[in-house]
Scaffold this active site. Structure first.
Site, mmCIF file in Angstrom:
data_model
loop_
_atom_site.group_PDB
_atom_site.id
_atom_site.type_symbol
_atom_site.label_atom_id
_atom_site.label_comp_id
_atom_site.label_asym_id
_atom_site.label_seq_id
_atom_site.Cartn_x
_atom_site.Cartn_y
_atom_site.Cartn_z
ATOM 1 N N ARG A 120 -2.352 5.477 -5.719
ATOM 2 C CA ARG A 120 -1.970 4.315 -4.563
ATOM 3 C C ARG A 120 -2.560 2.383 -5.245
ATOM 4 N NH1 ARG A 120 -7.026 6.283 -3.284
ATOM 5 N NH2 ARG A 120 -5.817 7.811 -3.638
ATOM 6 N N ARG A 158 0.856 -1.167 0.329
ATOM 7 C CA ARG A 158 0.101 0.086 0.056
ATOM 8 C C ARG A 158 0.738 1.476 0.470
ATOM 9 N NH1 ARG A 158 -4.813 2.813 -0.826
ATOM 10 N NH2 ARG A 158 -5.287 4.020 1.482
ATOM 11 N N ASP A 180 -7.205 0.229 -3.723
ATOM 12 C CA ASP A 180 -7.126 0.773 -2.457
ATOM 13 C C ASP A 180 -8.554 -0.180 -2.567
ATOM 14 O OD1 ASP A 180 -7.420 3.334 -1.468
ATOM 15 O OD2 ASP A 180 -7.984 4.292 -2.475
ATOM 16 N N ASP A 227 -12.439 -0.103 -0.424
ATOM 17 C CA ASP A 227 -13.325 0.222 0.496
ATOM 18 C C ASP A 227 -14.586 -0.271 1.041
ATOM 19 O OD1 ASP A 227 -11.407 2.761 0.112
ATOM 20 O OD2 ASP A 227 -12.328 3.750 -1.538
#
Ligand SMILES: CC1(C)Nc2nc(N)[nH]c(=O)c2N=C1O
Length: 160
Positions: free
Chosen positions: A92, A83, A95, A97
């Site tokens: 990034r 990460r 991710d 979420d």
């Protein structure tokens, strides 16, 4: 068991491979064979930031994990994939979420569910509709009512 939906996003270091590895890791959190995953979509970074295009997807699965346990597990997977996120809204490697946790509203310091931006994000709504076309959000809004043609035009579906 609870039905959860997780958004995947990556725009560094071979994003398609990052998502493939993440999907395999998510399967370890899912009750047996309950994981479904959308198509992968490429799109320009939302938020007026100069960075590589993203590849996004959404996965859905049944889990026994509690919300915070699931959050910790998602953050572990992000860490396992290096990460790399130098600044907020920066590019990034991965991710993950948590979009929805059953029909629950969760407002804790570390965790807000439904995910705050999901109703405005084409790269979340369109893949989510791939796997849950008849979904109604906890606020009683139907997913299909949130998706516009403009949103679909913002995404390019990747054919594997
Ligand atoms: C920087 C910001 C808001 N923009 C994004 N833009 C796209 N297209 N996809 C993302 O996953 C994404 N994630 C973000 O965090």
């Amino acid at each position: 068991a609870v039905q959860v939906y997780v958004a995947l996003g990556a725009n560094l270091a071979e994003p398609v491979q990052q998502l493939d590895v993440a999907v395999t890791a998510l399967k370890t959190l899912a009750l047996n064979n309950t994981l479904t995953v959308s198509a992968y979509y490429r799109s320009k970074p939302m938020g007026d930031v100069i960075q590589p295009d993203y590849v996004n997807a959404v996965a859905g699965f049944q889990t026994e994990l509690l919300p915070i346990e699931l959050l910790d597990a998602l953050q572990d997977i992000e860490q396992q994939q290096g990460r790399l996120r130098l600044e907020r809204w920066g590019p990034r490697t991965l991710d993950l979420d948590l979009l929805l946790y059953g029909t629950q509203h969760i407002n804790q310091p570390r965790l807000c569910v439904p995910h705050y931006g999901m109703k405005q994000r084409s790269f979340v709504l369109v893949p989510l509709a791939d796997i849950a076309p008849t979904l109604t959000l906890p606020c009683n809004t139907s997913l299909e009512s949130l998706i516009s043609v403009t949103m679909r035009d913002e995404l390019q579906k990747l054919i594997d």
